[in-house]
Design an enzyme around this catalytic site. Sequence first.
Site, PDB file in Angstrom:
ATOM      1  N   ARG A 238      -3.098-105.114 -30.600  1.00  0.00           N
ATOM      2  CA  ARG A 238      -2.348-103.900 -30.920  1.00  0.00           C
ATOM      3  C   ARG A 238      -2.270-103.017 -29.676  1.00  0.00           C
ATOM      4  O   ARG A 238      -3.262-102.832 -28.973  1.00  0.00           O
ATOM      5  CB  ARG A 238      -3.039-103.160 -32.061  1.00  0.00           C
ATOM      6  CG  ARG A 238      -2.282-101.947 -32.515  1.00  0.00           C
ATOM      7  CD  ARG A 238      -2.663-101.529 -33.928  1.00  0.00           C
ATOM      8  NE  ARG A 238      -2.011-102.359 -34.922  1.00  0.00           N
ATOM      9  CZ  ARG A 238      -2.636-103.117 -35.813  1.00  0.00           C
ATOM     10  NH1 ARG A 238      -3.937-103.157 -35.822  1.00  0.00           N
ATOM     11  NH2 ARG A 238      -1.970-103.837 -36.672  1.00  0.00           N
TER      12      ARG A 238
ATOM     13  N   LEU B 292      -2.204 -99.564 -28.161  1.00  0.00           N
ATOM     14  CA  LEU B 292      -2.715 -98.307 -28.707  1.00  0.00           C
ATOM     15  C   LEU B 292      -1.952 -97.094 -28.184  1.00  0.00           C
ATOM     16  O   LEU B 292      -1.923 -96.059 -28.843  1.00  0.00           O
ATOM     17  CB  LEU B 292      -4.205 -98.175 -28.378  1.00  0.00           C
ATOM     18  CG  LEU B 292      -5.069 -99.365 -28.854  1.00  0.00           C
ATOM     19  CD1 LEU B 292      -6.525 -99.151 -28.455  1.00  0.00           C
ATOM     20  CD2 LEU B 292      -4.943 -99.575 -30.361  1.00  0.00           C
TER      21      LEU B 292
ATOM     22  N   GLY C 125      -5.391-104.380 -18.856  1.00  0.00           N
ATOM     23  CA  GLY C 125      -5.437-103.904 -17.472  1.00  0.00           C
ATOM     24  C   GLY C 125      -5.064-104.954 -16.445  1.00  0.00           C
ATOM     25  O   GLY C 125      -4.556-104.624 -15.377  1.00  0.00           O
ATOM     26  N   GLU C 126      -5.333-106.205 -16.731  1.00  0.00           N
ATOM     27  CA  GLU C 126      -5.185-107.226 -15.696  1.00  0.00           C
ATOM     28  C   GLU C 126      -4.137-108.288 -15.985  1.00  0.00           C
ATOM     29  O   GLU C 126      -3.682-108.976 -15.067  1.00  0.00           O
ATOM     30  CB  GLU C 126      -6.548-107.876 -15.426  1.00  0.00           C
ATOM     31  CG  GLU C 126      -7.440-106.928 -14.661  1.00  0.00           C
ATOM     32  CD  GLU C 126      -8.913-107.251 -14.752  1.00  0.00           C
ATOM     33  OE1 GLU C 126      -9.486-107.696 -13.771  1.00  0.00           O
ATOM     34  OE2 GLU C 126      -9.511-107.027 -15.835  1.00  0.00           O
TER      35      GLU C 126
ATOM     36  N   GLY D  34      -7.749 -94.013 -13.705  1.00  0.00           N
ATOM     37  CA  GLY D  34      -6.314 -93.820 -13.573  1.00  0.00           C
ATOM     38  C   GLY D  34      -5.538 -94.575 -14.638  1.00  0.00           C
ATOM     39  O   GLY D  34      -4.307 -94.568 -14.642  1.00  0.00           O
TER      40      GLY D  34
ATOM     41  N   GLY E  39      -9.657 -98.740  -8.290  1.00  0.00           N
ATOM     42  CA  GLY E  39     -10.820 -99.545  -7.942  1.00  0.00           C
ATOM     43  C   GLY E  39     -10.437-101.011  -7.772  1.00  0.00           C
ATOM     44  O   GLY E  39     -10.827-101.650  -6.817  1.00  0.00           O
TER      45      GLY E  39
ATOM     46  N   GLY F  54      -7.490-106.524 -24.077  1.00  0.00           N
ATOM     47  CA  GLY F  54      -7.387-105.808 -22.804  1.00  0.00           C
ATOM     48  C   GLY F  54      -6.006-105.978 -22.199  1.00  0.00           C
ATOM     49  O   GLY F  54      -5.369-107.022 -22.343  1.00  0.00           O
TER      50      GLY F  54
ATOM     51  N   GLN G 229       0.166 -99.806 -17.366  1.00  0.00           N
ATOM     52  CA  GLN G 229      -0.803-100.848 -17.033  1.00  0.00           C
ATOM     53  C   GLN G 229      -0.090-102.167 -16.720  1.00  0.00           C
ATOM     54  O   GLN G 229      -0.382-102.827 -15.735  1.00  0.00           O
ATOM     55  CB  GLN G 229      -1.743-101.063 -18.220  1.00  0.00           C
ATOM     56  CG  GLN G 229      -2.649 -99.898 -18.486  1.00  0.00           C
ATOM     57  CD  GLN G 229      -3.956-100.054 -17.770  1.00  0.00           C
ATOM     58  OE1 GLN G 229      -4.835-100.765 -18.195  1.00  0.00           O
ATOM     59  NE2 GLN G 229      -4.078 -99.410 -16.640  1.00  0.00           N
TER      60      GLN G 229
END
Length: 698
Positions: A584, A586, A660-661, A461, A233, A658, A594
């Site tokens: 942390r 995970l 992801g970015e 994903g 996305g 986070g 990622q």
Amino acid sequence: MTRQNPPLGTPQVRRDAREKVTGTARYAAEHTPPGCAYAWPVPATITRGRVVAVDTTDALAPSGVLAVLTHHTAPRVERPDDPTLAVLQDATVPHRGWYVALAVADTLEGARAAAAAVRVAYEVLPSDVELTVDHSGLYTPESANGGNAARQERGDFDTAFAAAPVRTDATYVMKALHNHPMEPHAATAQWRDGHLTVHDSSQGSTPVRDTLAAMFGLAPGQVTVHAAYVGGGFGSKGTPRPQVVLAVMAALHTGRPVKLALPRSQLAAVVGHRAPLLQRVRLGAGHDGLITALAHEVVTRTSTVKEFVEQAAVPARIMYTSPNSRTSHQVTALDVPTPSWMRGPGETPGMYALETAMDELAVAAGVDPVELRVRNEPAVEPGSGRPYSSRNLIACLREGARRFHWAARDPRPGVRREGNLLVGTGVAAATYPVLVSPCRATAHAAPDGIYRIRVNATDIGTGARTVLAQIAAAALRTPLESVRLDLGNSDLPPAPLAGGSSGTASWGWAVNKACTALADRLRALPGDLPADGVTVSADTDQEAGAESSYARHAFGAHFAEVQVDTVSGEVRLRRLLGVYAAGRILNPRTARSQFIGGMTMGLGMALTEGSTLDPSYGDFAENDFASYHVPASADVPAIEAHWIEEDDSRLNPMGSKGIGEIGIVGTAAAIGNAVHHATGIRLRELPMTPDTILPRLT
Ligand code: MOS
């Protein structure tokens, strides 16, 4: 923070790996209800104006064509909060590519041919599509994205900058960028007995359900939106998109299930993009490199449909100490497609500019670029005065420098020659905010020892299926194999979208809470489990919605080595290394994916990706994968991602930030800084293609 129970923190293989590689994972356009019809949209072919007539005679002539929806014939809907979803409601054409009709037929080929046969007459109005730094329409918005103040001043920038012995002043230029996930935006919609069922390619099906219910005058319980598997996305599926509205309209109009997958060639105009940005950064410092004056001024554009202001100056309020600072955003509304969320919105373009400017300051002050960043480490967040919940940027820089063998670096630019190649290295920092949203989840224990967790998370994903099962198993102190997870449809407990690098924190917090409460209930149970088991519900409305008194961000450091071909002007990446401090970790296995995925996006941004808006035509020149170049495997060297384990109790029960970015955020600056080190040429425009470099190589 207590130590996590296994399997949290262990490198579990993603749970949907088998479905993905065997092709049994079904995506939104791979559901074909009996009697399914196909839709194909008709985009406007003018830059601005009105539809005055639509002739559907030829389109409707062949057998098998069911309908052509126009603003005259399409179902009327309630005005959506997002005006880009108000498709086929009036005659206005706000930009080229805006949908003006939708053909529906028994077959995909029939729908496509019918769409091509629709004749649209327009009234053409004057248009303006070009962003300039002194555009007459520029204004300061009420706020930039995310509710960030459009403008912030501390101290007296002008005086401090004028007095600074070392100064840099440069403008960094980025053209538009497109998300272009592999799976295009697609939806399959079916009405049955007053209930609407939709398969939509989306980063969050709870918001899609709520939007459809409001637009079509339904109760949320009358709508089910599935998003079981999503082929990427990158922000463009973070909000509902026209394909789902059009599919629902067509199904309503024809009484048939309808499938609509937007053609790649149409995506650029209707599913968002990163707006072009002109960023002026001025840094004033002492001879020691200590910053005394910092200005980051952003000029960008939105569409006339909706205001969207990329918050690119925000990271300058987070990164470095400066007693005198100015950060600002200005925007103008042009007759162009509407920009939206894309791959680290705000931080990614903003840190490209700021971290390139930091490299320029390092050169001007004669200070090593790693050392320069260490010297400008703030004690508290400069923009807010809040303490950081944790900030390990220096640890990332030091660990990265050690692994990259930075100490041996000769700072002189343009002196490492290998035949026709010039070689250099660069560094840049990264930051990304810790975001979290309220979420609900249920946890059920069955007498056979199986636990079933229900939460409407979306796995785009990234590995949500896997990490949420790990979180549940850890809280329940049970083996991973005994945890079943239901996600990916809006009948499940409502959840926020997969966006803002906040999915795991938001969904995981609710899963953790439900499972912890379930474990307590089971311990207190006097006898055996009842036959139908025990269920516990949890929501995190209170805790996830609460303001923190801490500044919470992930940090990182990127190191890049490039070679520049002095004959062709081509830049190739040789090495890319990132070290992150993101709470942390995970699941080290999916986390690594990622990080390196983000770094690969940064490589694309640096060297190959860019969308050119043709000023006379008013549309993007790149509208397929042949012209919009995302990195291919051959472009990507071995990328290394490492992390500093952080123990931060002020985040969520998992202690995670986070991930992801943040991998994309500083990558382009690190590559650009390496190009400067290789060649002595400071490029201030992305992407760094051969035609921009070659004329400057002497
Ligand atoms: Mo991402 S751009 O936060 O969906």
